[in-house]
Motif scaffolding. Structure first.
Motif, short mmCIF file in Angstrom:
data_model
loop_
_atom_site.label_atom_id
_atom_site.label_comp_id
_atom_site.label_asym_id
_atom_site.label_seq_id
_atom_site.Cartn_x
_atom_site.Cartn_y
_atom_site.Cartn_z
N LYS A 15 0.87 -1.20 0.00
CA LYS A 15 0.00 0.00 0.00
C LYS A 15 0.90 1.24 0.00
O LYS A 15 1.99 1.23 -0.56
CB LYS A 15 -0.96 0.00 1.18
CG LYS A 15 -1.70 -1.31 1.35
CD LYS A 15 -2.90 -1.16 2.22
CE LYS A 15 -3.47 -2.51 2.56
NZ LYS A 15 -4.88 -2.49 2.80
N GLU A 170 -10.90 -10.50 -2.10
CA GLU A 170 -10.62 -9.77 -0.87
C GLU A 170 -11.92 -9.14 -0.35
O GLU A 170 -12.32 -8.06 -0.81
CB GLU A 170 -9.63 -8.64 -1.15
CG GLU A 170 -8.29 -9.11 -1.66
CD GLU A 170 -7.21 -8.08 -1.35
OE1 GLU A 170 -6.28 -8.43 -0.63
OE2 GLU A 170 -7.33 -6.92 -1.80
N GLY A 176 -7.52 -5.08 6.40
CA GLY A 176 -6.97 -4.16 7.40
C GLY A 176 -7.79 -4.09 8.68
O GLY A 176 -7.57 -3.22 9.52
N SER A 212 -6.57 -9.53 6.00
CA SER A 212 -6.02 -9.85 7.33
C SER A 212 -5.38 -11.24 7.39
O SER A 212 -5.51 -11.95 8.39
CB SER A 212 -7.09 -9.69 8.41
OG SER A 212 -7.54 -8.34 8.46
N GLY A 233 -1.62 -7.53 3.02
CA GLY A 233 -1.35 -6.12 3.24
C GLY A 233 -0.43 -5.91 4.43
O GLY A 233 0.79 -6.03 4.34
N GLY A 234 -1.02 -5.62 5.58
CA GLY A 234 -0.25 -5.26 6.78
C GLY A 234 0.88 -6.22 7.11
O GLY A 234 2.00 -5.80 7.41
C1 PEP Z 1 -4.72 -5.75 1.06
O1 PEP Z 1 -4.35 -4.60 1.18
O2 PEP Z 1 -4.85 -6.22 -0.08
C2 PEP Z 1 -4.98 -6.54 2.27
C3 PEP Z 1 -5.46 -7.73 2.16
O3 PEP Z 1 -4.67 -5.94 3.47
P1 PEP Z 1 -4.57 -6.66 4.93
O4 PEP Z 1 -3.81 -7.93 4.73
O5 PEP Z 1 -3.86 -5.67 5.78
O6 PEP Z 1 -5.98 -6.92 5.35
#
Ligand code: PEP
Length: 252
Positions: A15, A170, A176, A212, A233-234
């Motif tokens: 991101k 997703e 997130g 997540s 993501g994170g």
């Molecule tokens: C993403 O940004 O595609 C995502 C899945 O974020 P997170 O893993 O933080 O939920």
């Protein structure tokens, strides 16, 4: 039964995070631990200004890299946009398209997302087409209808194009938030996506789960037959966590 015919793929979505110092530490961590994830293709999708740094620090590492967006246009007066041709010229392998943050904050339509996927494919870049329903849509029982609507213009690209792309499911309510879809919930949607892909004449497209994903839940997600990896993501911002996801063994 777990399908082993598709090689697992784990992609980190940084991101809008990072700076040159942070990135170089993270990339050094990935380089040093990547051998443990040899059963898995591993990639990172980073902000445009850091593509150069990522290209040089990941060279020869086995970790591939890509962008988080791409223009639908080939070239021209589109200030601020980056074309697929430019990314390909630079050696970029992947481009996320239609991430829910692009759909919701930038008003990207289903057709625009499909156009971006087509532009990436035309330049030889693999688009990772993100789809997913909001919490409101999930609560209204619209999950499958939303995914079908989002995928329709992508499926219209035809079997030859579909065979070269990646889909990421997703659920927006899981991104997130720390709330992951249960493996069974995710599998149900992945199976529906797989049916749509099969009906369009393609069987081997990789369908990733995102929302997540962490080292602690990756293995149970990967146990599901239609979950071919993760968009992270994170947890992709911590080398050890990201590598543990990539190395997670599906419990069969
Ligand atoms: C993403 O940004 O595609 C995502 C899945 O974020 P997170 O893993 O933080 O939920």
């Amino acid at each position: 039964m777990v399908n082993h015919s598709r090689k697992r793929l784990v992609i980190g979505n940084w991101k809008m995070h990072g700076d040159t110092v942070f990135n170089s530490e993270l990339l050094a961590g990935l380089r040093s631990g990547i051998a443990d994830a040899s059963n898995c293709d591993v990639a990172v999708c980073v902000p445009f200004p850091y593509l150069y740094q990522v290209r040089s620090l990941l060279e020869g590492s086995g970790v591939s890299w890509g962008a988080q967006d791409v223009s639908r246009h080939e070239k021209g007066a589109y200030t601020g946009e980056v074309s697929a041709g430019m990314l390909a010229d630079f050696g970029c392998r992947w481009a996320l398209v239609g991430h829910s943050e692009r759909r919701s904050y930038h008003g990207e339509s289903d057709q625009l997302v499909a156009d971006k996927a087509a532009a990436a494919l035309a330049a030889g870049i693999t688009p990772v087409v993100c789809v997913g329903e909001t919490l409101q849509e999930q609560e209204a029982g619209q999950t499958h209808a939303v995914i079908e609507r989002q995928l329709a213009p992508v499926l219209a690209l035809g079997a030859d194009s579909l065979a070269k792309l990646v889909i990421a499911y997703e659920p927006v309510w899981a991104i997130g938030t720390g709330k992951t879809a249960t493996p069974e919930q995710a599998q149900e949607v992945h199976a529906a996506i797989r049916r749509q892909l099969n009906a369009a004449g393609v069987g081997q497209v990789r369908v990733l789960y995102g929302g997540s994903v962490k080292a602690s839940n990756a293995a149970s997600l990967f146990t599901m037959p239609d979950i071919d990896g993760a968009l992270v993501g994170g947890a992709a911002l911590v080398a050890s966590e990201f590598l543990s996801i990539a190395a997670a063994q599906a419990s069969e």
